[in-house]
Write an enzyme that holds these catalytic residues in place. Structure first.
Site, mmCIF file in Angstrom:
data_model
loop_
_atom_site.group_PDB
_atom_site.id
_atom_site.type_symbol
_atom_site.label_atom_id
_atom_site.label_comp_id
_atom_site.label_asym_id
_atom_site.label_seq_id
_atom_site.Cartn_x
_atom_site.Cartn_y
_atom_site.Cartn_z
ATOM 1 N N LYS A 40 -14.035 28.864 32.634
ATOM 2 C CA LYS A 40 -14.002 29.011 33.848
ATOM 3 C C LYS A 40 -15.202 30.102 34.374
ATOM 4 O O LYS A 40 -15.398 30.862 33.749
ATOM 5 C CB LYS A 40 -12.718 29.690 34.485
ATOM 6 N N TYR A 250 -32.107 56.220 46.662
ATOM 7 C CA TYR A 250 -31.306 56.943 48.001
ATOM 8 C C TYR A 250 -30.517 57.864 47.835
ATOM 9 O O TYR A 250 -29.952 58.345 46.740
ATOM 10 C CB TYR A 250 -30.317 55.460 48.330
#
Ligand SMILES: *Cc1c(COP(=O)(O)O)cnc(C)c1O
Length: 348
Positions: A40, A250
């Site tokens: 999956k 940042y």
């Protein structure tokens, strides 16, 4: 026609031999049961188109996906009747799709049993809930004539705490054994990866490993048997010189303590290399030098310290330290998240 884009500056190295070896090891550890494979979520982020043929060629004959759309991409890669959809049908259209594609629905409720019967039925799996209280028929549901009418290939249940020494494991085992006495079925299946290590009582006829196939180590007992499969790599897109006191990235969460050389690499949180790696991750040069992640990981870029590898230049590649147990301990992400987060921009 637009030209083909050149290869991206980030790639996922997938060790196919390790993947096959992990399946063979888990199949051997499953004793007289066969190991299937949970594929999956695009084979836990590896890419089902890569993983399923490797597992199939290693000998795997049972594949589990969650969604019908996943079955559509996996079924053409596997033998007829070897793919199962864990979520089961929610509509007559799902049932018609299952029959047309030749995949087995997992029946999780009396509602799903009715849908499947009304669509004409055929071989299916059934999931019985033995204590996780997630998807599945209750033990009481099993007495319903709708269940007796199903053509059950594998009678499944799923362990809630297989990787822990929990009393719930024995409780679930006993309930699964009770379920096996209640409904006819061709095969029985309980164990996920960690469940395989709980011993022969938990094996039944079929085990369903997922994470350990892909290099995850859910419990210590499996550690000697499992090899790392996945390694993210990124190219250096710029080299910069920082002066003492310069901030990087940042919010300048890293300040250079001295003059230093840093590299910008083409991987960021949009690729699944999340901000939790900020100031914690390590990249490696081809010759194994450690290149720490500096400051904040941004969306498409990460800054690394090139001090230990002064020879590195723009265009050179580095690889992330991504052995799943260690990466999980450092990042705080689960081994499952570390894999399923890996984004679409990697060349696989
Ligand atoms: C995902 C899943 C598995 C595989 O579990 P792992 O812990 O990854 O080995 C097995 N069975 C079911 C029902 C699942 O949903």
């Amino acid at each position: 026609m637009p030209p083909e884009p050149p290869p991206p500056a980030l790639r996922l190295i997938i060790d196919r031999e390790a993947l096959a070896a992990n399946w063979r090891a888990l199949n051997a550890l499953s004793g007289r049961a066969s190991a299937g494979a949970a594929v999956k979520a695009d084979a836990y982020g590896l890419g089902a188109a890569i993983a399923v043929p490797v597992l199939r060629d290693a000998g795997c004959r049972d594949f589990f996906v969650a969604h019908w759309g996943e079955a559509a991409s996996v079924a053409p890669l596997a033998a007829p009747g070897t793919v199962a959809v864990l979520h089961g049908p929610l509509s007559p259209a799902d049932c018609a799709f299952a029959r047309a594609l030749g995949v087995r629905p997992v029946i999780n409720s009396l509602h799903q049993a009715r849908l499947w019967r009304d669509a004409g039925g055929g071989p299916c799996h059934a999931m019985v809930d033995t204590g996780i209280n997630r998807l599945g028929l209750s033990l009481a549901d099993l007495a319903d004539p709708l269940v007796a009418g199903l053509e059950i290939d594998a009678l499944l249940s799923h362990l809630a705490s297989a990787e822990e020494d929990s009393p719930l494991n024995a409780v679930q085992l006993a309930r699964w054994q009770e379920a096996r006495r209640m409904v006819p079925h061709a095969r029985a299946s309980l164990a996920n990866s960690a469940g395989i290590a709980l011993g022969a009582d938990y094996h039944g006829d079929l085990t369903r490993p997922g994470i350990a196939l892909y290099g995850g180590v859910p419990c210590g007992a499996l550690a000697p048997h499992i090899r790392q499969v996945v390694r993210p790599e990124a190219a250096i897109i710029q080299v910069r010189q920082l002066a003492a006191g310069d901030g990087a990235g940042y919010n300048a969460t890293f300040i250079a303590p001295a003059a230093m050389r840093v590299g910008l690499i083409s991987i960021g949180y949009a690729d699944g290399y999340l901000r939790c790696w900020s100031g914690k991750g390590t990249m490696r040069s081809a010759d194994g030098a450690a290149l720490p992640v500096l400051g904040r990981v941004s969306m498409d870029m990460t800054i690394i310290d090139l001090t230990a590898a002064p020879h590195l230049r723009e265009g050179d590649w580095v690889s992330a330290d991504y052995a799943l147990p260690e990466a999980s301990a450092i990042s705080g992400l689960s081994q499952y998240e570390l894999l399923t987060l890996l984004g679409r921009r990697f060349q696989r």
